[in-house]
Design a protein around this motif. Sequence first.
Motif: not given
Lengths: 539, 263
Positions: A73-79, A191-193, A263-266
Amino acid sequence: MNPVLAQHRRIAWGLGFTYLVLLFCAQLQTGVTRDEGYYFKAAHEYSGWFKVLSQEPTRAFTQAEIDRNWGYNHEHPVVMKVLFAGSNAVFHEALGLTSEVSAMRLPGMLMSALGVALTFLLGVGLCGPAVGWLSALFLATSPRYFYHGQMACFDAAVTTMWLAVALAWLYREGHHIRLGLVFGVAIATKHNVLFFPILLLFHWLWIHRERLLRGFRTTQADGADGWALPIIPWWVVFMGVLGPLVFLLHWPYLWPDPVGRIGWYFSFHLHHEHYPVRFFGESLWEPPFPRSFPAVMWAVTLSLPLVVAMIGGLVEAFRVLVKHLWWGDDPVDAREAFIVLNLIVPVVLIAGPSIPIFGGTKHWMNALPFGCFLAARFCLPLLVRCAEKNKFIVPAVIAFLVLPGAWSTARAHPHGIGAYTELVGGLRGAANRGFQRQFWGGASRQLLTKINKEARQDAYIFCDRTNHDAFKAYQRDGLLRQDLRFTLNMGNAHWWFAFHQPDSDWVLSAVRMRSDSMLVAVEDLEGVPMVSLYKRKGS
Amino acid sequence: MNIRLSLILGSAWVAWSLQAWAWSNRPSETDRLALIEQVAEQIQSDDELAYLPGWEQHWALQLGQRFPHHQQRLGVNDLWRPFHRLWLFESSDAPVVSSLQSDNVQVLQEVKYKGMKALLLKHQGAVRPMAWPSIKGCQLSAKRKSCSSPSGRLQTTELGFDGRFAWGQKITVKSQKMMVTLHSKPGSTLVGGLGWTGHGLRHAKGTAIAQFRGAQTLTRVLSDQPGLDGFELQTDAQGKVEITITLSGWTDGELGLSSGWMQ
């Protein structure tokens, strides 16, 4: 900005705590969604890295170990996912105070409750306690905010973090480091922010419009002084440095190859797939999507007093901005423009015809606190007039305005994901007009009792939109019998769920056409079906 | 100030009223059962059942549990086909169905209960509720579910129209033109609906024209919405109706046909 006094902080804490208790009680009935299933799995996997870190710190930082534990699930950051894991470790595994699902959801609920508290402080800071109360209660009684507030997901959390960044910006004098850190945590939430700097750019252009436009005039003209770039303030530097730094540091998955992996995340989010949405009876599968989508969805999912007051508040704000539009006046409207942009930017982003519109209203929910604030400020003269007559009328008027939203919230529970309000005729009106009411697979929760009671040993369950991770979460929490088996193969299932949503129409038809299936239960609200349960005859 | 007050208080008052109205009009399981029980004795073994709104799945559940062997129709789109006797159960917000406003449809009975009603409807004359089309000599029937030819394919199935459904035939038009034939006795009338399925409309690359040829000829351009458009057409002297579907310069279209015969 008005100062935030100790008594305001106490009210904010009280509001937040009360909301947290309500969310906690409510979520006990709310089904596990598809995304929660993924995030539970991610939380368990990320926990593994912290175990390695405590036992063999050196090994924890090797790429192999990072990829093994952080690769999912590395499409979202992890906080948030790390908070889910921590909450599970403490409240479920160590203390045994809650079920796993509740423990995982606790950070999301805390963030939502914080969102209500911060909305109160936004109102206090800009207009005073009355507007603070009404803003916070408008938000708290928005049916879909209440639903998403229960989830172990990021949508309510990022709404809160967006608001936190906005507040940090409004109160930035002398606290630039705080602003940069809050911004970093916010982009590490969802990523909305990342769009917040665009909002700030628009705001910067607005407040410097006179100086910038004057630059277009020749230097001979009266008052024209040629091009001069306004001084870039320090907070831009702090946000620009601390934000990305926090983002990079919080996410071990990025460490082995920061450029490639960011880059992949974006790229993932720039090319996100589309899921179908039903809108006025039409299934929207691919762009172009109607630009009216977010505005219409708010109109039919927020309470009518909030919708009307929000429009009134926005018109009022535009009047202020237009009043200061032309030459000669100093831009005294910086805060007004900031609030308006916070309301408009997330909505306009989703209104782009090629932007994915799945997910109901959650993808522009970060604009909602600002809409609630403008609505509450629009109502302020009414509250003032009431207070002049008798101050005890004010709470009654506030209740009169917010209770329709609360009622819609209660009526839609535990399926607030499909809540609809007065303008469309409520749940049944929305169904008659062809609006979507399910997309996340959580509605099967209410039918598990029947399966537990009636299914034969080792029966296969075709779960449709409820995914395997959610299925396993139910089993771990004792909500579903351990012997029951998940299947994606309709042919060998003994029980079938069929969700009432566009991408499951085929499931409903396929099950109905089977000669060996019979409808045994329907989970609905006021007759509007969310999910149907079919059983194989004789099994 | 007055406009502001009116807007705020007016919207709140309307919200309260609408909430109260919707709450008091919500259907209850008990009321549905009570209505079903009121007419249960009169439901004959060959009667078909239907309910409106078509999405109100609890009707399907309660009717299915009480009458497990009866055919259920799936909503407005499934009511284009004629019927011998049809029990139609309606909630208070059921839509008006244009196909049932015809002179051919008689209301034999109407039972009301707490805002809901059950109607016993009958099509005049002899009726076959499902017409079976053929393509290039391959005839669909209650047993034969599909037929194929180079020009296209027919399959008896549940048709989907973006959340609305009907029983009938999925027509997959593989070439630019496809002809489907329906046979009955001379003088019979084919009654039903034809239109895009949800999937068909989504993947359509252009327009489609349907020409119905029987005693008369009807030509229609299919609308740009999924769902069935009703038609009624007498057979030719040989007792047949031909439906020719023409795609405007493209192939692989998907349409739905749901029809029956009236004598």
